[in-house]
Motif scaffolding. Sequence first.
Motif, PDB file in Angstrom:
ATOM      1  N   LEU A   1      36.325  72.042  34.113  1.00  0.00           N
ATOM      2  CA  LEU A   1      37.064  73.121  34.233  1.00  0.00           C
ATOM      3  C   LEU A   1      36.114  74.685  34.991  1.00  0.00           C
ATOM      4  CD1 LEU A   1      36.857  73.402  29.783  1.00  0.00           C
ATOM      5  CD2 LEU A   1      38.322  73.605  31.558  1.00  0.00           C
ATOM      6  N   MET A   2      36.891  75.546  36.021  1.00  0.00           N
ATOM      7  CA  MET A   2      35.959  76.291  36.939  1.00  0.00           C
ATOM      8  C   MET A   2      36.048  77.670  36.722  1.00  0.00           C
ATOM      9  SD  MET A   2      36.360  73.810  40.323  1.00  0.00           S
ATOM     10  CE  MET A   2      37.538  73.826  39.906  1.00  0.00           C
ATOM     11  N   VAL A   3      35.432  78.618  36.952  1.00  0.00           N
ATOM     12  CA  VAL A   3      35.722  79.796  37.436  1.00  0.00           C
ATOM     13  C   VAL A   3      35.009  79.971  38.543  1.00  0.00           C
ATOM     14  CG1 VAL A   3      34.875  82.246  36.424  1.00  0.00           C
ATOM     15  CG2 VAL A   3      34.806  80.706  34.838  1.00  0.00           C
ATOM     16  N   LEU A   4      35.987  80.490  39.646  1.00  0.00           N
ATOM     17  CA  LEU A   4      35.685  81.198  41.382  1.00  0.00           C
ATOM     18  C   LEU A   4      36.048  82.687  41.288  1.00  0.00           C
ATOM     19  CD1 LEU A   4      38.699  78.120  42.669  1.00  0.00           C
ATOM     20  CD2 LEU A   4      36.056  77.936  41.704  1.00  0.00           C
ATOM     21  N   GLU A   5      35.048  82.448  42.538  1.00  0.00           N
ATOM     22  CA  GLU A   5      34.848  83.759  43.526  1.00  0.00           C
ATOM     23  C   GLU A   5      35.064  84.427  43.778  1.00  0.00           C
ATOM     24  OE1 GLU A   5      32.335  87.176  40.463  1.00  0.00           O
ATOM     25  OE2 GLU A   5      31.709  86.231  42.611  1.00  0.00           O
ATOM     26  N   LYS A   6      35.888  85.183  45.239  1.00  0.00           N
ATOM     27  CA  LYS A   6      36.289  85.602  46.013  1.00  0.00           C
ATOM     28  C   LYS A   6      36.916  87.058  46.024  1.00  0.00           C
ATOM     29  CE  LYS A   6      38.554  83.167  49.289  1.00  0.00           C
ATOM     30  NZ  LYS A   6      39.818  84.293  49.885  1.00  0.00           N
ATOM     31  N   ASP A   7      37.344  87.846  47.148  1.00  0.00           N
ATOM     32  CA  ASP A   7      38.099  88.748  47.170  1.00  0.00           C
ATOM     33  C   ASP A   7      39.000  88.307  47.513  1.00  0.00           C
ATOM     34  OD1 ASP A   7      36.431  90.250  47.576  1.00  0.00           O
ATOM     35  OD2 ASP A   7      36.652  90.425  49.515  1.00  0.00           O
ATOM     36  N   ASN A   8      40.357  88.400  46.170  1.00  0.00           N
ATOM     37  CA  ASN A   8      41.935  87.659  46.277  1.00  0.00           C
ATOM     38  C   ASN A   8      41.928  86.707  46.019  1.00  0.00           C
ATOM     39  OD1 ASN A   8      45.045  89.299  46.877  1.00  0.00           O
ATOM     40  ND2 ASN A   8      44.871  87.455  48.401  1.00  0.00           N
ATOM     41  N   ALA A   9      40.978  86.382  44.731  1.00  0.00           N
ATOM     42  CA  ALA A   9      40.615  84.714  44.832  1.00  0.00           C
ATOM     43  C   ALA A   9      42.157  84.145  43.801  1.00  0.00           C
ATOM     44  CB  ALA A   9      40.023  84.528  43.161  1.00  0.00           C
ATOM     45  N   VAL A  10      42.646  84.712  43.277  1.00  0.00           N
ATOM     46  CA  VAL A  10      43.875  84.875  42.666  1.00  0.00           C
ATOM     47  C   VAL A  10      45.487  84.286  43.457  1.00  0.00           C
ATOM     48  CG1 VAL A  10      45.488  85.534  40.186  1.00  0.00           C
ATOM     49  CG2 VAL A  10      43.441  86.169  40.350  1.00  0.00           C
ATOM     50  N   ALA A  11      45.214  85.354  44.080  1.00  0.00           N
ATOM     51  CA  ALA A  11      45.917  84.636  44.888  1.00  0.00           C
ATOM     52  C   ALA A  11      45.948  83.216  46.156  1.00  0.00           C
ATOM     53  CB  ALA A  11      47.077  86.050  45.590  1.00  0.00           C
ATOM     54  N   ASP A  12      45.012  83.804  46.807  1.00  0.00           N
ATOM     55  CA  ASP A  12      44.371  82.313  47.435  1.00  0.00           C
ATOM     56  C   ASP A  12      44.274  81.365  47.240  1.00  0.00           C
ATOM     57  OD1 ASP A  12      43.753  84.833  49.304  1.00  0.00           O
ATOM     58  OD2 ASP A  12      41.901  84.576  49.366  1.00  0.00           O
TER      59      ASP A  12
ATOM     60  N   MET B   1      34.216  94.707  44.050  1.00  0.00           N
ATOM     61  CA  MET B   1      33.913  93.174  43.727  1.00  0.00           C
ATOM     62  C   MET B   1      34.550  92.216  43.507  1.00  0.00           C
ATOM     63  SD  MET B   1      31.948  92.705  40.223  1.00  0.00           S
ATOM     64  CE  MET B   1      31.999  91.318  39.099  1.00  0.00           C
ATOM     65  N   PRO B   2      33.995  91.339  43.534  1.00  0.00           N
ATOM     66  CA  PRO B   2      35.680  90.284  44.400  1.00  0.00           C
ATOM     67  C   PRO B   2      35.951  89.903  42.874  1.00  0.00           C
ATOM     68  CG  PRO B   2      33.124  89.276  44.692  1.00  0.00           C
ATOM     69  CD  PRO B   2      32.807  90.966  43.892  1.00  0.00           C
ATOM     70  N   GLN B   3      37.085  89.742  43.242  1.00  0.00           N
ATOM     71  CA  GLN B   3      37.956  88.658  41.955  1.00  0.00           C
ATOM     72  C   GLN B   3      37.366  87.446  41.662  1.00  0.00           C
ATOM     73  OE1 GLN B   3      42.319  88.303  42.973  1.00  0.00           O
ATOM     74  NE2 GLN B   3      42.517  89.436  41.468  1.00  0.00           N
ATOM     75  N   ARG B   4      37.703  87.649  40.309  1.00  0.00           N
ATOM     76  CA  ARG B   4      37.330  86.164  39.665  1.00  0.00           C
ATOM     77  C   ARG B   4      38.625  85.533  39.133  1.00  0.00           C
ATOM     78  NH1 ARG B   4      32.078  86.601  35.592  1.00  0.00           N
ATOM     79  NH2 ARG B   4      30.462  86.833  37.607  1.00  0.00           N
ATOM     80  N   THR B   5      38.969  83.910  39.340  1.00  0.00           N
ATOM     81  CA  THR B   5      40.327  83.074  38.699  1.00  0.00           C
ATOM     82  C   THR B   5      39.522  82.049  38.294  1.00  0.00           C
ATOM     83  OG1 THR B   5      41.939  82.392  39.764  1.00  0.00           O
ATOM     84  CG2 THR B   5      40.416  81.676  40.454  1.00  0.00           C
TER      85      THR B   5
END
Length: 138
Positions: A73-84, A1-5
């Motif tokens: 304001l946004m919610v973003l999603e991808k693998d490793n979202a927080v660090a990327d 599951m991809p990560q959200r930030t």
Amino acid sequence: MPQRTFSIIKPDAVRSGHTGAILAAIDQAGFRIVAIKKESISIRQAQGFYAVHKERPFFADLCAFMASGPLVLMVLEKDNAVADLRQLMGATNPANAEEGTIRKRFASSIQENAIHGSDGEDTAAFEIGYWFAGYELI
Ligand code: CMP
């Protein structure tokens, strides 16, 4: 599951017309925009969001700045979202940000630094829940 930030295009960047370029950079870096809204927030809402910084000397100025005009304001999603996302943003102080990062390109000071991104997975969960209801994240 991809990560959200969670991310904010801050009032300085919205005011100076950089919203589209920042969204393009986010898109090109492979993030999916799960949710997005443009709002003007109150000082009280900013104080709640930045409560972890309430003892810092810059807290009052920071909250006034965040309430000084519309932001995105946004919610973003991808693998490793927080660090990327943090890598894409660059250092908090744009003077120290790497070439090509959003803060290097668009930020003017350590406070008016164009974009916010969550600094960890737990922080992201708090920040997403602070600004978005569950039904907005489908
Ligand atoms: P952000 O990533 O949104 O998290 C906290 C914010 O406080 C930060 O970006 C800056 O806008 C602001 N900030 C952090 N350090 C300072 C500082 N030394 N002086 C003024 N503002 C700061």
